[in-house]
Design an enzyme around this catalytic site. Structure first.
Site, PDB file in Angstrom:
ATOM      1  N   ASN A 204      58.741  24.198  47.654  1.00 35.61           N
ATOM      2  CA  ASN A 204      59.990  24.202  46.896  1.00 35.61           C
ATOM      3  C   ASN A 204      59.728  24.712  45.471  1.00 35.61           C
ATOM      4  OD1 ASN A 204      58.630  21.692  46.585  1.00 35.61           O
ATOM      5  ND2 ASN A 204      60.485  20.657  45.913  1.00 35.61           N
TER       6      ASN A 204
ATOM      7  N   GLU B 267      61.756  24.754  41.999  1.00 32.89           N
ATOM      8  CA  GLU B 267      62.960  24.326  41.266  1.00 32.89           C
ATOM      9  C   GLU B 267      63.183  25.194  40.033  1.00 32.89           C
ATOM     10  OE1 GLU B 267      62.371  20.085  40.785  1.00 32.89           O
ATOM     11  OE2 GLU B 267      62.740  19.753  42.924  1.00 32.89           O
ATOM     12  N   ASN B 268      64.343  24.987  39.403  1.00 27.60           N
ATOM     13  CA  ASN B 268      64.755  25.833  38.287  1.00 27.60           C
ATOM     14  C   ASN B 268      65.487  24.972  37.262  1.00 27.60           C
ATOM     15  OD1 ASN B 268      66.671  27.885  36.864  1.00 27.60           O
ATOM     16  ND2 ASN B 268      65.234  29.148  38.002  1.00 27.60           N
ATOM     17  N   ALA B 269      65.341  25.317  35.990  1.00 30.86           N
ATOM     18  CA  ALA B 269      66.027  24.577  34.934  1.00 30.86           C
ATOM     19  C   ALA B 269      67.543  24.592  35.144  1.00 30.86           C
ATOM     20  CB  ALA B 269      65.672  25.153  33.571  1.00 30.86           C
TER      21      ALA B 269
ATOM     22  N   TYR C 239      69.562  23.800  37.716  1.00 28.87           N
ATOM     23  CA  TYR C 239      69.186  23.067  38.939  1.00 28.87           C
ATOM     24  C   TYR C 239      69.590  23.697  40.279  1.00 28.87           C
ATOM     25  CZ  TYR C 239      68.180  19.128  35.738  1.00 28.87           C
ATOM     26  OH  TYR C 239      67.693  18.324  34.751  1.00 28.87           O
TER      27      TYR C 239
ATOM     28  N   CYS D 132      64.259  25.600  48.559  1.00 23.72           N
ATOM     29  CA  CYS D 132      63.492  24.646  49.355  1.00 23.72           C
ATOM     30  C   CYS D 132      62.232  25.296  49.918  1.00 23.72           C
ATOM     31  CB  CYS D 132      64.327  24.138  50.525  1.00 23.72           C
ATOM     32  SG  CYS D 132      65.661  23.024  50.071  1.00 23.72           S
TER      33      CYS D 132
ATOM     34  N   GLU E 258      61.238  25.300  52.988  1.00 20.92           N
ATOM     35  CA  GLU E 258      61.502  26.031  54.237  1.00 20.92           C
ATOM     36  C   GLU E 258      62.000  27.436  53.945  1.00 20.92           C
ATOM     37  OE1 GLU E 258      62.509  23.075  53.293  1.00 20.92           O
ATOM     38  OE2 GLU E 258      62.794  21.679  54.954  1.00 20.92           O
TER      39      GLU E 258
ATOM     40  N   CYS F 266      68.833  24.763  54.986  1.00 17.72           N
ATOM     41  CA  CYS F 266      67.585  25.248  55.590  1.00 17.72           C
ATOM     42  C   CYS F 266      67.649  25.202  57.111  1.00 17.72           C
ATOM     43  CB  CYS F 266      66.392  24.471  55.057  1.00 17.72           C
ATOM     44  SG  CYS F 266      65.952  24.991  53.374  1.00 17.72           S
TER      45      CYS F 266
HETATM   46  N1  THU Z   1      63.438  19.948  49.464  1.00 21.29           N
HETATM   47  C1  THU Z   1      62.781  20.851  50.223  1.00 21.29           C
HETATM   48  O1  THU Z   1      62.101  21.750  49.706  1.00 21.29           O
HETATM   49  N2  THU Z   1      62.876  20.758  51.571  1.00 21.29           N
HETATM   50  C2  THU Z   1      63.494  19.741  52.236  1.00 21.29           C
HETATM   51  O2  THU Z   1      63.441  19.713  53.458  1.00 21.29           O
HETATM   52  C3  THU Z   1      64.191  18.701  51.466  1.00 21.29           C
HETATM   53  C4  THU Z   1      64.266  18.889  50.001  1.00 21.29           C
HETATM   54  C5  THU Z   1      63.290  20.029  48.001  1.00 21.29           C
HETATM   55  C6  THU Z   1      64.467  20.535  47.238  1.00 21.29           C
HETATM   56  C7  THU Z   1      64.205  19.957  45.870  1.00 21.29           C
HETATM   57  O3  THU Z   1      63.326  20.816  45.152  1.00 21.29           O
HETATM   58  C8  THU Z   1      63.474  18.650  46.146  1.00 21.29           C
HETATM   59  O4  THU Z   1      62.998  18.755  47.481  1.00 21.29           O
HETATM   60  C9  THU Z   1      64.341  17.422  46.003  1.00 21.29           C
HETATM   61  O5  THU Z   1      65.497  17.533  46.751  1.00 21.29           O
END
Ligand code: THU
Length: 129
Positions: free
Chosen positions: A40, A42-44, A46, A51, A53, A87
Site C-alpha cells: 500500500n 498512502e498519500n497526504a 488521503y 492498496c 493489491e 480491490c
Molecule cells: N489496505 C490495503 O492495502 N489492502 C487491503 O486489503 C486493506 C487495506 C490499505 C489501505 C490503507 O493504506 C491501509 O491499508 C489502511 O486502510
C-alpha cells in the site's frame, strides 16, 4: 503458496503507510507462474493512496501478464485483512471466480476464500463482450 507469502511480506516491509500505520503486502501469481508483489502507498491527500493489491496488479500488468491464478494478502491484525471492495473488483478484471485468495499474517496463511466468495455475482469483462 510459500513464494507468494515471501514476496508479499517483502512488499509489506516497503509499504508507505505513514497515515494509517497499517502496512499491507500482496502478491499475485500469473498464468505463467510469475509472482508480482505490491504494497500500500498512502498519500497526504488521503483518498489518493492505493492498496497493496492494486500495486501488485500494476506490477503484473507491467510485466506483461494478464491473468491472475492465485492471490495472497498479508497484514498484521486481529481480524483477517481481506481485500477492500475496490480491490476485489480490480482482481476480478484478471481472475475468474474460482481463483483462491489467501489471507495471511507474516507467519502463515489464516484463511483462503475464492474470488466468487469475496465478490459474488460479479460484473466482469465478459459482461461487455
Ligand atoms: N489496505 C490495503 O492495502 N489492502 C487491503 O486489503 C486493506 C487495506 C490499505 C489501505 C490503507 O493504506 C491501509 O491499508 C489502511 O486502510
Amino acid at each position: 503458496m510459500d513464494d507468494l507469502l515471501q514476496v508479499a511480506c517483502v512488499a509489506r516491509e516497503r509499504a508507505h503507510a505513514p497515515y494509517s500505520r497499517f502496512k499491507v503486502g500482496a502478491a499475485v501469481r500469473d498464468a505463467s507462474g510469475g509472482v508480482h508483489g505490491g504494497c500500500n502507498i498512502e498519500n497526504a491527500a488521503y483518498p489518493e493512496g492505493i492498496c497493496a493489491e492494486t500495486a501488485a496488479i500494476a506490477a503484473m500488468v507491467m510485466a506483461g501478464a494478464d491473468k491472475i491464478v492465485e492471490v495472497l494478502v498479508v497484514g498484521v491484525s486481529d481480524d483477517p485483512v481481506t481485500p477492500c471492495g475496490g480491490c476485489r473488483q480490480r482482481i476480478r478484471e484478471f481472475a475468474g471466480p474460482d481463483v483462491p485468495v489467501h489471507i495471511a499474517a507474516p507467519d502463515g496463511v489464516r484463511m483462503t476464500m475464492t474470488l466468487e466468495e469475496l465478490l459474488p455475482r460479479s460484473f466482469g469483462p465478459d459482461n461487455l463482450s
